[in-house]
Design a protein around this motif. Sequence first.
Motif, short mmCIF file in Angstrom:
data_model
loop_
_atom_site.label_atom_id
_atom_site.label_comp_id
_atom_site.label_asym_id
_atom_site.label_seq_id
_atom_site.Cartn_x
_atom_site.Cartn_y
_atom_site.Cartn_z
N LEU A 116 25.40 8.37 26.80
CA LEU A 116 25.96 7.03 26.99
C LEU A 116 26.82 6.65 25.78
O LEU A 116 26.59 7.13 24.67
CB LEU A 116 24.83 6.01 27.16
N PRO A 117 27.81 5.79 25.99
CA PRO A 117 28.68 5.36 24.89
C PRO A 117 28.00 4.31 24.00
O PRO A 117 28.44 3.15 23.93
CB PRO A 117 29.89 4.79 25.63
N LEU A 118 26.94 4.71 23.34
CA LEU A 118 26.18 3.82 22.47
C LEU A 118 26.13 4.39 21.06
O LEU A 118 26.13 5.62 20.87
CB LEU A 118 24.75 3.63 22.99
N THR A 119 26.07 3.53 20.07
CA THR A 119 25.83 3.98 18.71
C THR A 119 24.34 4.35 18.57
O THR A 119 23.51 3.93 19.39
CB THR A 119 26.15 2.87 17.70
N PRO A 120 23.97 5.12 17.55
CA PRO A 120 22.54 5.43 17.38
C PRO A 120 21.68 4.18 17.26
O PRO A 120 20.56 4.14 17.79
CB PRO A 120 22.53 6.26 16.09
N GLY A 121 22.18 3.15 16.57
CA GLY A 121 21.40 1.93 16.45
C GLY A 121 21.19 1.25 17.78
O GLY A 121 20.08 0.80 18.10
N GLN A 122 22.23 1.17 18.59
CA GLN A 122 22.10 0.57 19.92
C GLN A 122 21.16 1.38 20.80
O GLN A 122 20.34 0.82 21.53
CB GLN A 122 23.49 0.47 20.57
N ALA A 123 21.28 2.70 20.73
CA ALA A 123 20.40 3.55 21.53
C ALA A 123 18.94 3.39 21.09
O ALA A 123 18.02 3.35 21.92
CB ALA A 123 20.84 5.01 21.41
N GLY A 124 18.71 3.30 19.77
CA GLY A 124 17.36 3.14 19.27
C GLY A 124 16.72 1.84 19.74
O GLY A 124 15.55 1.81 20.14
N VAL A 125 17.50 0.75 19.71
CA VAL A 125 16.97 -0.54 20.17
C VAL A 125 16.73 -0.51 21.67
O VAL A 125 15.70 -1.00 22.16
CB VAL A 125 17.95 -1.67 19.78
N ALA A 126 17.65 0.06 22.43
CA ALA A 126 17.49 0.13 23.89
C ALA A 126 16.24 0.93 24.26
O ALA A 126 15.48 0.54 25.16
CB ALA A 126 18.73 0.75 24.52
N LEU A 127 16.03 2.04 23.57
CA LEU A 127 14.82 2.84 23.83
C LEU A 127 13.56 2.05 23.51
O LEU A 127 12.58 2.10 24.26
CB LEU A 127 14.87 4.12 23.00
N ALA A 128 13.58 1.33 22.40
CA ALA A 128 12.40 0.54 22.01
C ALA A 128 12.10 -0.53 23.05
O ALA A 128 10.94 -0.73 23.43
CB ALA A 128 12.62 -0.09 20.64
N TRP A 129 13.13 -1.20 23.54
CA TRP A 129 12.91 -2.25 24.55
C TRP A 129 12.38 -1.66 25.85
O TRP A 129 11.46 -2.21 26.46
CB TRP A 129 14.22 -3.00 24.80
N ALA A 130 12.98 -0.56 26.29
CA ALA A 130 12.52 0.06 27.55
C ALA A 130 11.08 0.54 27.42
O ALA A 130 10.26 0.36 28.33
CB ALA A 130 13.44 1.22 27.92
N ALA A 131 10.75 1.15 26.28
CA ALA A 131 9.39 1.65 26.07
C ALA A 131 8.40 0.50 25.98
O ALA A 131 7.26 0.60 26.47
CB ALA A 131 9.33 2.49 24.80
N ALA A 132 8.80 -0.62 25.38
CA ALA A 132 7.90 -1.77 25.30
C ALA A 132 7.57 -2.30 26.70
O ALA A 132 6.41 -2.66 26.98
CB ALA A 132 8.54 -2.88 24.46
N GLY A 133 8.56 -2.33 27.59
CA GLY A 133 8.30 -2.75 28.96
C GLY A 133 7.36 -1.80 29.68
O GLY A 133 6.44 -2.24 30.39
N ALA A 134 7.58 -0.49 29.49
CA ALA A 134 6.69 0.50 30.12
C ALA A 134 5.27 0.38 29.57
O ALA A 134 4.29 0.51 30.32
CB ALA A 134 7.24 1.90 29.87
N ALA A 135 5.16 0.12 28.27
CA ALA A 135 3.83 -0.04 27.67
C ALA A 135 3.13 -1.27 28.23
O ALA A 135 1.93 -1.23 28.53
CB ALA A 135 3.96 -0.14 26.15
#
Length: 400
Positions: A116-135
Amino acid sequence: MSTSSVPRPEPLAPAAVRPRPAGAGRPGVRRGARQALALFAAIRLAGVVAVLLADHATRHSLGRTLAHSWDSRWYLHIAQHGYGHLIWITPTGAVQSDWAFFPLYPGLVRAVTALLPLTPGQAGVALAWAAAGAAAYGLYLIGHQLYGRAVATALVALWAVLPHAVELTLAYTESLFAALAFWALYCVMNGRWLWAGSLAALAGLSRPSGFAVAAALGVTAVCELVRRRGRMPAAVWAGALLAPLGWLGYVLWVGERTGNLLGGYFMVQSAWTSRFDFGVGAARFLRALFLYGGGVVYPYALVIVAAGLLLLALLCLDGAPMPLLVFAGVLVLLVIGGSGSFSSKPRFLLPAFPLLFPLARALARAWWARPARAVLVGAALTAVSLLYGAYVTVVAHSPL
């Protein structure tokens, strides 16, 4: 083949997990889960807004705190450049290397930025948010299976308003580890041992404390072995053996890279003053805190850790299911017996959700007896969580 002839996984015995409450049909579970997840998302979104406002008030780059706080910078550097390219020499001469950080989260960040056209920081935050929802979803299912909808909703809400829950929305590994751990525990509680072992192995690749999930599966498997008098399905053995492979594999890989197969990883962690010293470091911290004080963050951290110990005692008295009790107990043991910055210890307790069961049950009872008071308590906890989360991430200079 008819669907009735398909074998289904056997759930754990009542001694290991309590039976599902009556009437917990899947449509009802999904409807309750959607409401609980909406509440979780609203609280944590408010927490993100609080951090952004604090960034603005302190003239930081908007959103900088979300993606580039403390350990986040190490994870993002690993995602971009791999291991072995970043060290930090402390004032005492200790050489801190990036091998201290487990590989799953930076590996996922690298994969997302490649797709995806994301910076590493944006990707890291997006992953954290998605994982928090799954948790949060896995947390709701566990709570619903044990105590029903009201307690499950209260459990998710309490997890969302923990003082350090803000770190579930930063580019950190807590939300990823929590998602993998919660779903592994849910699977083992329902007899899906291969899924549980696989998720536990991934949890072991996400954080040093990942072996707490493997310990929970291992102890539960031993209890099942005793209960079944030595006759265990192959899936139980397979799941229990799979569980520690992620954590063990990374520890041995670091050991091989450092030239000390069994001790190399622990030498790396020692450079970060992170080791299990049976509480010696914690005792020294307490002495210094009482003699010289510690601002806001350190006394607050002490209160949270003390509350964790009390809640663990209540959990034991309540007769919690074995995998949940072992998981929470190992995390609390690591916090009490481990060295390192005391300000980080509340973050290490974030995944220890079984500690919240006594509070969730009390909050659910209060909702039925005095809903106005329950709402007032929830609002107060939310306000404290949002304000403290913004303070500890933006204003305070203590390690997260």
